[in-house]
Design a protein around this motif. Structure first.
Motif, PDB file in Angstrom:
ATOM      1  N   GLY A   1      -3.055  -7.615   6.955  1.00 38.63           N
ATOM      2  CA  GLY A   1      -2.298  -6.592   6.223  1.00 38.63           C
ATOM      3  C   GLY A   1      -2.480  -5.176   6.702  1.00 38.63           C
ATOM      4  O   GLY A   1      -1.889  -4.257   6.134  1.00 38.63           O
ATOM      5  N   GLY A   2      -3.302  -4.959   7.750  1.00 33.16           N
ATOM      6  CA  GLY A   2      -3.508  -3.579   8.195  1.00 33.16           C
ATOM      7  C   GLY A   2      -4.485  -3.455   9.344  1.00 33.16           C
ATOM      8  O   GLY A   2      -4.612  -4.356  10.173  1.00 33.16           O
TER       9      GLY A   2
ATOM     10  N   PRO B   1      -4.048  -0.552   4.602  1.00 32.15           N
ATOM     11  CA  PRO B   1      -2.800  -1.320   4.710  1.00 32.15           C
ATOM     12  C   PRO B   1      -1.798  -0.664   5.650  1.00 32.15           C
ATOM     13  O   PRO B   1      -1.661   0.571   5.685  1.00 32.15           O
ATOM     14  CB  PRO B   1      -2.271  -1.340   3.264  1.00 32.15           C
ATOM     15  CG  PRO B   1      -3.472  -1.086   2.409  1.00 32.15           C
ATOM     16  CD  PRO B   1      -4.359  -0.171   3.214  1.00 32.15           C
ATOM     17  N   THR B   2      -1.075  -1.489   6.390  1.00 38.00           N
ATOM     18  CA  THR B   2      -0.038  -0.991   7.291  1.00 38.00           C
ATOM     19  C   THR B   2       0.981  -0.143   6.537  1.00 38.00           C
ATOM     20  O   THR B   2       1.419   0.912   7.020  1.00 38.00           O
ATOM     21  CB  THR B   2       0.661  -2.170   7.981  1.00 38.00           C
ATOM     22  OG1 THR B   2      -0.303  -2.915   8.726  1.00 38.00           O
ATOM     23  CG2 THR B   2       1.759  -1.700   8.908  1.00 38.00           C
ATOM     24  N   GLU B   3       1.359  -0.609   5.353  1.00 40.90           N
ATOM     25  CA  GLU B   3       2.348   0.110   4.550  1.00 40.90           C
ATOM     26  C   GLU B   3       1.903   1.541   4.252  1.00 40.90           C
ATOM     27  O   GLU B   3       2.707   2.480   4.319  1.00 40.90           O
ATOM     28  CB  GLU B   3       2.579  -0.653   3.236  1.00 40.90           C
ATOM     29  CG  GLU B   3       3.689  -0.094   2.382  1.00 40.90           C
ATOM     30  CD  GLU B   3       5.078  -0.479   2.883  1.00 40.90           C
ATOM     31  OE1 GLU B   3       6.041   0.141   2.419  1.00 40.90           O
ATOM     32  OE2 GLU B   3       5.169  -1.381   3.750  1.00 40.90           O
TER      33      GLU B   3
END
Length: 555
Positions: A101-102, A55-57
């Motif tokens: 999401g990533g 995930p990017t986060e």
């Protein structure tokens, strides 16, 4: 070192990422320079989860340590773009993929040293549990040779230090597992020096201290074994305020008492198991393979790493009529992908449509597969059910490619499917095998006119095709886009340099003689039709068609 992968005329140089020591990114023999802590950090974060979406986060939190800043997402996008630019000269495939999401590092886990280390260690433990001492020793040594220093060196962020600690703990555990194996094999004399270094580096680890005590005792050096205990106890008391654990204390008492339970009960010379056997059974690739770019991409994806967790092997069925090039395609792609299958490649012709031969029974096929996995012929179970169970056990942890060529039907195939999720199965058949569970299907059609002409040019020679373009076009049309027919035509022309393409076109144009012309040496279109005719006669719904084929002059 991974080998370059050939796809048509394009060279794909397999990348390697190494971080069990100083950072290295390699394309073949050449280093690839990755500059900047954030680029290295992002690449490391993706490499630790190779083949999986990150995930990017999570990337922003780990690398930038603040995912809330307005510019961090843009900075990550720039870093990803720069990494792609770095890898672009070395491969035609996108190594870092954007996913919902990533991002995902689309690289085989075995091309990343940490993942390869984990898999080799797992295989070594499995071999040890099965009594394969020599194989386990070789696998442990190969795994340990991957270490060149501190993991994730140069990365100081908290996430990197946590991962480095985890990797180092895995490293020490494998070192100690290997020491247990060597002790059981009677290598106590050679092992004492290695263990002494290990104990000095990690004085609070009780397991290597116990191993060193046992090695010294067996080497006839009991006073030194007792000194190891005293040194370990002193350090633990002074630094931790605790006594050594019960196991180490019991070993100390046993050395003092010269307990015979510590002696090696199995002489080293009796611990004998065959060397690791890695099958490499692929037939030779054809130099004239042409076209099929979409099909090649489909199969390369199917044979690559899974996008997520899997619970069984990946199965791909290539179906199509006889002479369409199913086997050639399977073998061609398997040669390109063989390097990723570290447990080898097994090829088995099941003779489902071989003229003059009966299809292999599942029992016959299982005997071949088990021998290919290194099982002695006398150890192959006679009962088909037991043989299938042994086959599944042997493949449960393998990273193996199995090619089941020329299958008759799904009944023949089902017992031959390996068990391990790391296995890939490539099946060719005239039957779509639609009832085979969890299979992906690729229907192979005829070559289009341009691809068929390119194949004829490669087989007969480009000069002859350029000299008679109209005759070449007519030959391609008369062969119907079937690679087998084009191969026979090309072989005839190669054998008769005095023939013109027009000569051959005239012979092919006569429908009553065409099947005679499409036969050369061991290649024949008629033979393939005869097998299909035989199969039709075996099917109640195909008997009318089987009766018509001879009447139409097709046999």
């Amino acid at each position: 070192m991974p080998t370059p992968l050939k796809e048509g005329s394009t060279l794909l140089m397999a990348l390697e990422i190494r971080f069990l020591g100083p950072w290295q990114v390699l394309a073949g023999h050449e280093p690839v320079r990755v500059a900047g802590q954030r680029r290295i950090g992002v690449l490391a974060r993706l490499a630790l989860d190779a083949g999986q979406a990150v995930p990017t986060e999570r990337i922003l939190t780990d690398i930038w340590e603040d995912s809330s800043a307005a510019t961090t997402a843009k900075q990550l996008h720039i870093v990803i773009s720069k990494l792609r630019e770095t890898f672009e000269p070395h491969t035609t495939e996108e190594i870092i993929e954007t996913v919902p999401g990533g991002y995902r590092l689309a690289l085989e886990p075995d091309h990343i040293d940490a993942h390869l280390f984990t898999r080799l260690a797992k295989r070594a433990r499995t071999a040890q549990a099965q009594g394969a001492t020599t194989a386990a020793d070789a696998l442990f040594r190969t795994a340990l040779q991957l270490w060149r220093g501190q993991p994730l060196a140069g990365l100081t962020a908290p996430w990197a230090r946590i991962e480095a600690t985890r990797l180092e703990e895995e490293h020490l555990t494998v070192l100690e597992d290997h020491a247990d194996l060597r002790l059981a094999a009677g290598e106590h004399h050679a092992l004492t020096a290695d263990l002494a270094v290990h104990v000095r580096a990690h004085p609070l680890r009780e397991r290597p201290a116990a191993q060193l005590m046992l090695a010294l005792h067996r080497a006839g050096r009991p006073s030194e074994a007792l000194a190891v205990f005293q040194d370990t106890r002193r350090i633990m008391v002074s630094e931790l305020g605790i006594e050594p654990g019960a196991q180490l204390r019991r070993l100390h008492q046993a050395v003092l008492a010269k307990d015979p339970v510590l002696d090696l009960t199995t002489p080293a010379q009796q611990v004998t198991v065959s060397e690791p056997y890695i099958p490499a059974e692929l037939p030779a690739d054809t130099h004239a393979f042409t076209a099929r770019a979409n099909e090649i991409h489909h199969l390369r994806t199917a044979l690559g790493p899974a996008d997520g967790p899997t619970h069984g092997p990946a199965i791909t069925v290539i179906d199509g009529p006889g002479g369409i090039g199913k086997s050639a395609l399977a073998v061609h792609v398997a040669h390109a992908m063989a390097a990723r299958f570290t447990d080898g490649v097994i090829y088995l012709n099941l003779h489902g449509s071989t003229p003059g031969l009966d299809p292999l029974t599942p029992a016959q096929a299982l005997r071949h597969l088990l021998r290919s996995l290194g099982l002695d012929g006398t150890a192959v179970p006679a009962a088909p059910g037991e043989a299938a169970a042994r086959y599944r056990s042997l493949t449960a942890t393998c990273n193996l490619l199995v090619i089941l060529d020329n299958a008759r039907d799904a009944r023949q195939i089902r017992p031959l499917i390996p068990a391990g999720p790391g296995c890939r199965i490539l099946i060719t058949s005239r039957d779509p095998l639609a009832t085979l569970d969890n299979a992906h299907h690729l229907h192979l059609g005829t070559l289009d006119a341009a691809d068929a002409a390119a194949l004829l040019s490669r087989l007969a020679g480009p000069d002859r095709v350029r000299a008679e373009p109209q005759a070449a076009e007519r030959i391609v049309h008369l062969c119907g886009g079937f690679p087998l027919a084009l191969r026979i035509v090309g072989a005839r022309l190669a054998a008769r340099p005095d023939w013109t393409l027009s000569d051959l076109e005239t012979r092919l144009a006569d429908a009553t003689r065409r099947l005679d012309v499409l036969e050369y040496a061991d290649l024949a279109v008629r033979a393939g039709i005869a097998v299909s005719h035989h199969h039709l006669r075996e099917e109640p719904t195909g008997r009318d068609a089987a009766h018509l084929l001879p009447l139409l002059g097709l046999l």
